[in-house]
Design a protein around this motif. Structure first.
Motif, short mmCIF file in Angstrom:
data_model
loop_
_atom_site.label_atom_id
_atom_site.label_comp_id
_atom_site.label_asym_id
_atom_site.label_seq_id
_atom_site.Cartn_x
_atom_site.Cartn_y
_atom_site.Cartn_z
N LEU A 182 60.79 72.03 90.51
CA LEU A 182 61.27 72.24 89.14
C LEU A 182 60.82 73.58 88.61
O LEU A 182 59.79 74.06 88.78
CB LEU A 182 60.76 71.14 88.22
N LYS A 223 60.09 69.04 81.16
CA LYS A 223 60.87 69.49 82.32
C LYS A 223 61.11 68.33 83.28
O LYS A 223 62.25 68.09 83.72
CB LYS A 223 60.11 70.63 83.01
N GLU A 224 60.07 67.59 83.60
CA GLU A 224 60.19 66.45 84.53
C GLU A 224 61.01 65.32 83.90
O GLU A 224 61.82 64.68 84.58
CB GLU A 224 58.80 65.94 84.92
N TYR A 244 64.76 66.22 83.90
CA TYR A 244 65.30 66.11 85.26
C TYR A 244 65.62 64.64 85.59
O TYR A 244 66.73 64.32 86.02
CB TYR A 244 64.32 66.69 86.29
N CYS A 245 64.63 63.76 85.39
CA CYS A 245 64.83 62.34 85.75
C CYS A 245 65.91 61.69 84.89
O CYS A 245 66.75 60.95 85.41
CB CYS A 245 63.51 61.58 85.63
N ASP A 249 52.70 65.84 83.41
CA ASP A 249 54.11 65.55 83.18
C ASP A 249 54.51 65.96 81.78
O ASP A 249 53.75 65.81 80.83
CB ASP A 249 54.40 64.05 83.34
N ASP A 293 52.54 67.31 88.77
CA ASP A 293 53.51 66.97 87.73
C ASP A 293 54.59 66.11 88.35
O ASP A 293 55.54 66.64 88.92
CB ASP A 293 54.12 68.23 87.14
N VAL A 294 54.43 64.80 88.28
CA VAL A 294 55.32 63.91 89.02
C VAL A 294 55.68 62.68 88.18
O VAL A 294 54.88 61.78 88.04
CB VAL A 294 54.65 63.43 90.33
N VAL A 295 56.86 62.69 87.60
CA VAL A 295 57.37 61.49 86.95
C VAL A 295 57.86 60.58 88.06
O VAL A 295 58.53 61.02 88.99
CB VAL A 295 58.52 61.82 85.97
N TYR A 342 62.98 57.68 91.96
CA TYR A 342 62.93 59.10 91.62
C TYR A 342 61.47 59.49 91.49
O TYR A 342 60.70 58.82 90.80
CB TYR A 342 63.68 59.39 90.31
N ASP A 343 61.12 60.57 92.15
CA ASP A 343 59.75 61.06 92.14
C ASP A 343 59.87 62.58 92.11
O ASP A 343 60.32 63.18 93.10
CB ASP A 343 59.03 60.59 93.40
N THR A 344 59.53 63.20 91.00
CA THR A 344 59.76 64.64 90.87
C THR A 344 58.87 65.46 91.80
O THR A 344 59.05 66.67 91.91
CB THR A 344 59.58 65.12 89.41
#
Length: 153
Positions: A153, A43-44, A47-48, A40, A2-4, A146-148
């Protein structure tokens, strides 16, 4: 996974064109290249959007990067960018199987832009999935990624 991923570029001016027609434009602020992968979600995205809304990379009276986008009356140009998930380890032609499927990615992109607007920011955008030309006058240059995947998280 899970990475935006969002690439933030500070700009003096930027615009997006499709077929030589301007569809999004800002005077100064951030150009965001935004990509989503499988898993994704909200939540992600939250955050971003929150981190970008509060990012302090504009100069204060002492020339120190200490002011946020809102403090300098800046704007955002948000551009969807599935190629942020290019797989480049094998061969010379990148693969894109890690990019989120387009229907869900389009919804997430809209939600991301909505969250930025809810922070009180002005957000212009490109058109999801379109062949776009992005014109950017970089300021600095200042580029933040930015890379979650880097946070819990």
């Amino acid at each position: 996974m899970d990475v935006v991923r969002v690439v933030v570029q500070r700009s003096q001016a930027a615009r997006v064109e499709i077929d030589e027609k301007i569809v999004g434009q800002i005077d100064h602020g951030f150009v965001l290249l935004v990509g989503f992968t499988n898993g994704d979600g909200e939540k992600e995205i939250n955050y971003c959007a929150n981190k970008i809304a509060k990012l302090r990379v504009f100069s204060d009276a002492d020339g120190k990067m200490n002011q946020s986008l809102a403090q300098v009356s800046g704007e955002i140009l948000s551009v969807s960018q599935f190629t942020l998930y290019a797989e480049t380890k094998k061969g010379n032609r990148p693969g894109f199987s890690n990019a989120q499927e387009p229907t869900l990615a389009a919804k997430n992109y809209d939600l991301f832009n909505q969250r930025l607007r809810e922070s009180g920011l002005t957000v212009a955008s490109g058109v999801f999935g379109a062949d776009m030309q992005v014109y950017l006058q970089n300021d600095g240059p200042v580029t933040i990624i930015y890379d979650t995947a880097e946070i819990d998280l």
